[in-house]
Design an enzyme around this catalytic site. Structure first.
Site, PDB file in Angstrom:
ATOM      1  N   TYR A   1      29.254 -28.537  20.078  1.00 47.32           N
ATOM      2  CA  TYR A   1      30.653 -28.462  19.618  1.00 47.32           C
ATOM      3  C   TYR A   1      31.616 -28.964  20.705  1.00 47.32           C
ATOM      4  O   TYR A   1      32.798 -29.185  20.429  1.00 47.32           O
ATOM      5  CB  TYR A   1      31.066 -27.026  19.234  1.00 47.32           C
ATOM      6  CG  TYR A   1      30.265 -26.369  18.136  1.00 47.32           C
ATOM      7  CD1 TYR A   1      29.351 -27.085  17.361  1.00 47.32           C
ATOM      8  CD2 TYR A   1      30.407 -25.004  17.860  1.00 47.32           C
ATOM      9  CE1 TYR A   1      28.612 -26.456  16.369  1.00 47.32           C
ATOM     10  CE2 TYR A   1      29.680 -24.386  16.865  1.00 47.32           C
ATOM     11  CZ  TYR A   1      28.776 -25.107  16.126  1.00 47.32           C
ATOM     12  OH  TYR A   1      28.059 -24.479  15.143  1.00 47.32           O
TER      13      TYR A   1
ATOM     14  N   LYS B   1      24.507 -22.158  21.439  1.00 50.77           N
ATOM     15  CA  LYS B   1      23.266 -22.721  20.881  1.00 50.77           C
ATOM     16  C   LYS B   1      22.787 -23.900  21.704  1.00 50.77           C
ATOM     17  O   LYS B   1      23.593 -24.668  22.238  1.00 50.77           O
ATOM     18  CB  LYS B   1      23.500 -23.185  19.429  1.00 50.77           C
ATOM     19  CG  LYS B   1      24.226 -22.176  18.574  1.00 50.77           C
ATOM     20  CD  LYS B   1      24.385 -22.623  17.131  1.00 50.77           C
ATOM     21  CE  LYS B   1      25.415 -21.774  16.416  1.00 50.77           C
ATOM     22  NZ  LYS B   1      26.807 -22.205  16.643  1.00 50.77           N
TER      23      LYS B   1
ATOM     24  N   HIS C   1      19.450 -24.420  17.904  1.00 51.06           N
ATOM     25  CA  HIS C   1      20.402 -24.858  16.867  1.00 51.06           C
ATOM     26  C   HIS C   1      19.705 -25.321  15.578  1.00 51.06           C
ATOM     27  O   HIS C   1      20.135 -24.984  14.474  1.00 51.06           O
ATOM     28  CB  HIS C   1      21.287 -25.972  17.437  1.00 51.06           C
ATOM     29  CG  HIS C   1      22.644 -26.041  16.827  1.00 51.06           C
ATOM     30  ND1 HIS C   1      23.773 -26.325  17.547  1.00 51.06           N
ATOM     31  CD2 HIS C   1      23.064 -25.856  15.546  1.00 51.06           C
ATOM     32  CE1 HIS C   1      24.825 -26.312  16.740  1.00 51.06           C
ATOM     33  NE2 HIS C   1      24.416 -26.034  15.529  1.00 51.06           N
TER      34      HIS C   1
ATOM     35  N   ASP D   1      31.313 -17.602  18.055  1.00 51.95           N
ATOM     36  CA  ASP D   1      30.138 -18.463  17.911  1.00 51.95           C
ATOM     37  C   ASP D   1      30.491 -19.895  18.287  1.00 51.95           C
ATOM     38  O   ASP D   1      31.281 -20.545  17.614  1.00 51.95           O
ATOM     39  CB  ASP D   1      29.672 -18.416  16.450  1.00 51.95           C
ATOM     40  CG  ASP D   1      28.468 -19.307  16.202  1.00 51.95           C
ATOM     41  OD1 ASP D   1      27.344 -18.830  16.409  1.00 51.95           O
ATOM     42  OD2 ASP D   1      28.648 -20.485  15.811  1.00 51.95           O
TER      43      ASP D   1
HETATM   44  P1  NAD Z   1      33.697 -22.027   6.915  1.00 51.21           P
HETATM   45  O1  NAD Z   1      32.912 -21.765   5.695  1.00 51.21           O
HETATM   46  O2  NAD Z   1      33.980 -20.927   7.864  1.00 51.21           O
HETATM   47  O3  NAD Z   1      35.046 -22.704   6.421  1.00 51.21           O
HETATM   48  C1  NAD Z   1      36.040 -23.070   7.324  1.00 51.21           C
HETATM   49  C2  NAD Z   1      37.135 -23.801   6.583  1.00 51.21           C
HETATM   50  O4  NAD Z   1      37.588 -23.025   5.465  1.00 51.21           O
HETATM   51  C3  NAD Z   1      38.359 -23.988   7.471  1.00 51.21           C
HETATM   52  O5  NAD Z   1      38.275 -25.197   8.182  1.00 51.21           O
HETATM   53  C4  NAD Z   1      39.501 -23.967   6.481  1.00 51.21           C
HETATM   54  O6  NAD Z   1      39.644 -25.259   5.948  1.00 51.21           O
HETATM   55  C5  NAD Z   1      38.992 -23.056   5.404  1.00 51.21           C
HETATM   56  N1  NAD Z   1      39.488 -21.655   5.542  1.00 51.21           N
HETATM   57  C6  NAD Z   1      39.124 -20.724   6.462  1.00 51.21           C
HETATM   58  N2  NAD Z   1      39.749 -19.562   6.229  1.00 51.21           N
HETATM   59  C7  NAD Z   1      40.532 -19.754   5.142  1.00 51.21           C
HETATM   60  C8  NAD Z   1      41.412 -18.923   4.412  1.00 51.21           C
HETATM   61  N3  NAD Z   1      41.600 -17.649   4.747  1.00 51.21           N
HETATM   62  N4  NAD Z   1      42.067 -19.465   3.345  1.00 51.21           N
HETATM   63  C9  NAD Z   1      41.857 -20.749   2.983  1.00 51.21           C
HETATM   64  N5  NAD Z   1      41.022 -21.589   3.637  1.00 51.21           N
HETATM   65  C10 NAD Z   1      40.371 -21.091   4.700  1.00 51.21           C
HETATM   66  O7  NAD Z   1      33.000 -23.288   7.646  1.00 51.21           O
HETATM   67  P2  NAD Z   1      32.380 -23.671   9.025  1.00 51.21           P
HETATM   68  O8  NAD Z   1      33.380 -23.839  10.084  1.00 51.21           O
HETATM   69  O9  NAD Z   1      31.478 -24.803   8.714  1.00 51.21           O
HETATM   70  O10 NAD Z   1      31.416 -22.442   9.398  1.00 51.21           O
HETATM   71  C11 NAD Z   1      31.822 -21.355  10.212  1.00 51.21           C
HETATM   72  C12 NAD Z   1      31.129 -21.380  11.542  1.00 51.21           C
HETATM   73  O11 NAD Z   1      29.711 -21.409  11.389  1.00 51.21           O
HETATM   74  C13 NAD Z   1      31.390 -22.644  12.375  1.00 51.21           C
HETATM   75  O12 NAD Z   1      32.674 -22.671  12.939  1.00 51.21           O
HETATM   76  C14 NAD Z   1      30.272 -22.557  13.369  1.00 51.21           C
HETATM   77  O13 NAD Z   1      30.580 -21.605  14.370  1.00 51.21           O
HETATM   78  C15 NAD Z   1      29.128 -22.062  12.493  1.00 51.21           C
HETATM   79  N6  NAD Z   1      28.274 -23.178  12.008  1.00 51.21           N
HETATM   80  C16 NAD Z   1      26.988 -23.234  12.437  1.00 51.21           C
HETATM   81  C17 NAD Z   1      26.150 -24.252  12.016  1.00 51.21           C
HETATM   82  C18 NAD Z   1      24.731 -24.281  12.478  1.00 51.21           C
HETATM   83  O14 NAD Z   1      24.046 -25.297  12.266  1.00 51.21           O
HETATM   84  N7  NAD Z   1      24.243 -23.249  13.109  1.00 51.21           N
HETATM   85  C19 NAD Z   1      26.621 -25.237  11.133  1.00 51.21           C
HETATM   86  C20 NAD Z   1      27.939 -25.152  10.693  1.00 51.21           C
HETATM   87  C21 NAD Z   1      28.744 -24.110  11.112  1.00 51.21           C
END
Ligand code: NAD
Length: 269
Positions: A45, A70, A103, A40
């Site tokens: 980004y 997106k 988005h 994704d």
């Molecule tokens: P997430 O909830 O996936 O958390 C990611 C963070 O959690 C990492 O940076 C790390 O610090 C921690 N983490 C990940 N795996 C771990 C583990 N196994 N143990 C300990 N810590 C861990 O947060 P995110 O990146 O905000 O969301 C995931 C994806 O969703 C994004 O990368 C993006 O692709 C998507 N997203 C979309 C929107 C939207 O508006 N559509 C907004 C935000 C994110």
């Protein structure tokens, strides 16, 4: 998981928000090596190129990887969308995406209906296999369905133990829209919650694995992000245990809050 247009999306994928272009290249390469088959990204980004390069270099056939990108807010509008989509495909280095998402609804801009009509044209041309939205409210979804006659395949929304989004999930279920959870780990905040830690310990898994399992059992598509190889692997290793109904309910009952912007008031473009 089957989508409402007959295509399928892997229920567990990989997100690359807040990762540099080179960083996304390396993280996606590692994720594909571990076994993820869904990635994704988004124009905003600024890592579509690195993401696309990693897929191209992976040795996997393009059809084996489900690729989502997106449309950014400032590109909404019929003609603007067609142009922006061409740019995304060029940066991704591919001739189609599996899923194209609006988005944010950007209510003040009020262009998401015209934008989705351009999405339908893109989908009909075969360059997006499925089209959907992100951060849409029930009200946004109702209007989109009324005015375009089409139900989006996916709504990607902020969803984690602190924000289980029961109302939207029920609406999605009623209308055949797949719920995709962004920030599924609450950007790391949910990992220290006592209920999560206890449920994880009961299964000998990590808090991240317990939360991802909670999502899968609720029927959500999830796209956790990490750039750390051990965590990338850990987050994919969630198919060898299952939570009880009681454990799912305990995690759903966690009190929390929205981390990202509220789509009702988010008008950035
Ligand atoms: P997430 O909830 O996936 O958390 C990611 C963070 O959690 C990492 O940076 C790390 O610090 C921690 N983490 C990940 N795996 C771990 C583990 N196994 N143990 C300990 N810590 C861990 O947060 P995110 O990146 O905000 O969301 C995931 C994806 O969703 C994004 O990368 C993006 O692709 C998507 N997203 C979309 C929107 C939207 O508006 N559509 C907004 C935000 C994110």
């Amino acid at each position: 998981m089957k989508l409402n247009n007959g295509t399928s999306i892997p229920q567990l994928g990989f997100g690359v928000w807040q990762v540099s272009d080179d960083g996304a290249h390396d993280a996606v390469a590692e994720a594909l090596r571990v076994g993820y088959r869904s990635v994704d990204t988004a124009k905003v980004y600024e890592n579509e190129a690195g993401t696309g390069r990693a897929i191209a270099e992976s040795g996997l056939a393009r059809e084996e990887v489900f690729l989502t990108t997106k449309l950014w807010n400032s590109d909404q509008g019929f003609d603007e969308t067609l142009r922006a989509f061409d740019g995304s495909l060029e940066r991704l280095g591919t001739d189609y995406v599996d899923l194209y998402l609006i988005h944010w609804p950007v209510p003040e801009y009020d262009r998401y209906v015209a934008t989705f009509k351009a999405f339908q044209q893109i989908r009909d041309s075969g360059r997006a296999k499925a089209i959907g939205v992100s951060n849409f409210t029930v009200e946004n979804l109702r209007r989109l369905i009324d005015e375009t006659g089409e139900t989006p395949a996916v709504n990607q929304i902020e969803l984690h133990p602190g924000l289980p989004q029961d109302e939207l999930r029920a609406f999605h279920a009623e209308h055949g829209i797949a719920t995709e959870a962004w920030s599924p780990l609450g950007q790391g905040e949910s990992l220290t919650d006592a209920a999560v830690v206890e449920v994880a310990a009961a299964h000998g898994v990590t808090p991240a694995q317990a939360i991802l399992r909670w999502h899968l059992q609720l029927g959500n598509v999830v796209i956790p992000k990490s750039v750390t190889p051990a965590r990338i692997a850990e987050n994919f290793d969630v198919f060898v245990f299952a939570l009880t109904d009681d454990e799912v309910a305990r995690i759903s009952a966690i009190e929390g809050k929205r981390i990202g912007p509220d789509p009702v008031t988010f008008n950035l473009r």
